[in-house]
Design an enzyme around this catalytic site. Structure first.
Site, mmCIF file in Angstrom:
data_model
loop_
_atom_site.group_PDB
_atom_site.id
_atom_site.type_symbol
_atom_site.label_atom_id
_atom_site.label_comp_id
_atom_site.label_asym_id
_atom_site.label_seq_id
_atom_site.Cartn_x
_atom_site.Cartn_y
_atom_site.Cartn_z
ATOM 1 N N CYS A 183 0.816 -1.227 0.000
ATOM 2 C CA CYS A 183 0.000 0.000 0.000
ATOM 3 C C CYS A 183 0.852 1.282 0.000
ATOM 4 O O CYS A 183 1.630 1.522 0.922
ATOM 5 C CB CYS A 183 -0.923 0.014 1.218
ATOM 6 N N LYS A 207 -9.783 -9.427 4.967
ATOM 7 C CA LYS A 207 -9.596 -8.484 6.076
ATOM 8 C C LYS A 207 -10.016 -9.132 7.401
ATOM 9 O O LYS A 207 -11.137 -9.638 7.506
ATOM 10 C CB LYS A 207 -10.428 -7.224 5.830
ATOM 11 N N VAL A 235 -6.515 0.600 4.742
ATOM 12 C CA VAL A 235 -5.276 0.903 5.450
ATOM 13 C C VAL A 235 -4.681 2.155 4.811
ATOM 14 O O VAL A 235 -4.986 2.454 3.654
ATOM 15 C CB VAL A 235 -4.278 -0.279 5.353
ATOM 16 N N GLU A 249 -6.770 7.495 7.463
ATOM 17 C CA GLU A 249 -6.423 8.464 6.415
ATOM 18 C C GLU A 249 -4.951 8.891 6.565
ATOM 19 O O GLU A 249 -4.556 9.515 7.562
ATOM 20 C CB GLU A 249 -7.337 9.698 6.433
ATOM 21 N N SER A 250 -4.183 8.572 5.529
ATOM 22 C CA SER A 250 -2.734 8.788 5.607
ATOM 23 C C SER A 250 -2.357 10.253 5.860
ATOM 24 O O SER A 250 -1.391 10.530 6.578
ATOM 25 C CB SER A 250 -2.051 8.278 4.335
HETATM 26 N N1 LIG Z 1 -7.427 8.040 1.327
HETATM 27 C C1 LIG Z 1 -6.858 6.871 1.960
HETATM 28 C C2 LIG Z 1 -6.624 5.813 0.902
HETATM 29 C C3 LIG Z 1 -6.177 4.487 1.509
HETATM 30 C C4 LIG Z 1 -6.364 3.324 0.546
HETATM 31 O O1 LIG Z 1 -6.926 3.463 -0.545
HETATM 32 N N2 LIG Z 1 -5.888 2.166 0.975
HETATM 33 C C5 LIG Z 1 -6.096 0.955 0.185
HETATM 34 C C6 LIG Z 1 -4.832 0.127 0.091
HETATM 35 S S1 LIG Z 1 -3.497 0.991 -0.653
HETATM 36 C C7 LIG Z 1 -7.116 0.086 0.879
HETATM 37 O O2 LIG Z 1 -7.032 -0.133 2.065
HETATM 38 N N3 LIG Z 1 -8.091 -0.418 0.134
HETATM 39 C C8 LIG Z 1 -9.105 -1.239 0.698
HETATM 40 C C9 LIG Z 1 -9.462 -2.395 -0.134
HETATM 41 O O3 LIG Z 1 -8.740 -2.668 -1.093
HETATM 42 O O4 LIG Z 1 -10.444 -3.044 0.177
HETATM 43 C C10 LIG Z 1 -5.571 7.258 2.705
HETATM 44 O O5 LIG Z 1 -4.928 8.236 2.285
HETATM 45 O O6 LIG Z 1 -5.239 6.622 3.722
#
Ligand SMILES: N[C@@H](CCC(=O)N[C@@H](CS)C(=O)NCC(=O)O)C(=O)O
Length: 232
Positions: free
Chosen positions: A12, A39, A52, A64-65
């Site tokens: 990620c 998950k 994540v 949120e990162s």
């Molecule tokens: N806006 C979020 C985006 C986080 C995101 O998209 N994470 C992805 C992995 S890189 C995720 O967990 N996706 C959930 C899934 O695939 O079900 C951040 O900045 O933390």
């Protein structure tokens, strides 16, 4: 000091941002990688979005990162955002721009055919051309000699091109000298190197190569070509 646990997924890019900031701060933390295809219940119970990264801070959970990075920046020295409010706002905006770039990269590697791929590539090139103009001319980082949150946000995005460019025989940063220098500086930064597992590039190639996409077909062709050379 609070107990910090980063909940992430091994590939990620958003989780990498948090890992980079933690390393820049020299903050001790534990990292728990989960399988996003499976998950765990404990994760779904604490993650408001099912995504994540999460940062557990003692018994609190942040998500949120961008929020995680800013929390770490406000609570652990050295500061990575500038003191000047205008420059700070500009950098927050470019963290968002980095997220848009990650979305464009995902669209590129998901494009099902050559035309779609070419269109996404053009969109990305437009974004990079704009970014080139916004970079500090002296570099090597986004705003000059000091590493900041925009650097932590973009470093994971540049990693995709370690796989994409060799597979497509293209240089995504051709005639973009500031970005090329920036990418090299980020790639050599210990916090960026340590944010991923040692075989990250191979894992990313396997992930990108497993999509039903035009890029996956290109990766398969390059892999077949390399295997044929080894056999010869
Ligand atoms: N806006 C979020 C985006 C986080 C995101 O998209 N994470 C992805 C992995 S890189 C995720 O967990 N996706 C959930 C899934 O695939 O079900 C951040 O900045 O933390």
């Amino acid at each position: 000091m609070a107990r910090l646990e980063l909940v992430s997924f091994v590939l990620c890019p958003y989780a990498q941002r948090a890992a980079i900031v933690l390393a820049e701060k020299g903050a001790p933390f534990t990292r728990t990688d989960i399988d996003l295809a499976l998950k765990p219940d404990w994760f779904l119970a604490i993650s408001p979005t099912g995504r994540v990264p999460l940062l557990r801070v003692d018994d609190e959970v942040l998500f949120e990162s961008a929020a995680i990075a800013e929390y770490l920046d406000e609570t652990i020295a050295p500061r990575l955002l500038p003191a000047d409010a205008l420059q700070r706002a500009r950098q927050r905006a470019f963290v968002e721009f980095a997220s848009g770039t990650l979305a464009d990269i995902a669209a590129l590697y998901m494009a099902p055919d050559q035309d779609g791929y070419a269109a996404k590539r053009r969109a990305l090139r437009t974004r990079f051309a704009r970014l080139e103009e916004e970079l500090d001319p002296q570099g090597p980082y986004f705003a000059g000699p000091g590493f900041g949150l925009v650097d932590a946000a973009f470093a994971p995005a540049f990693r995709y091109f370690d796989v994409i460019d060799p597979a497509t025989c293209e240089d995504s940063f051709d005639r973009l000298p500031r970005i090329a220098r920036w990418r090299a500086a980020l790639g050599a930064r210990p916090s960026v190197i340590r944010a991923v597992v040692p075989d990250f590039t191979a894992r990313l190639a396997a992930f990108l190569g497993s999509r039903p996409s035009h890029l996956a077909a290109l990766i398969a062709a390059v892999t077949a070509c390399a295997a044929a050379r080894l056999d010869a």
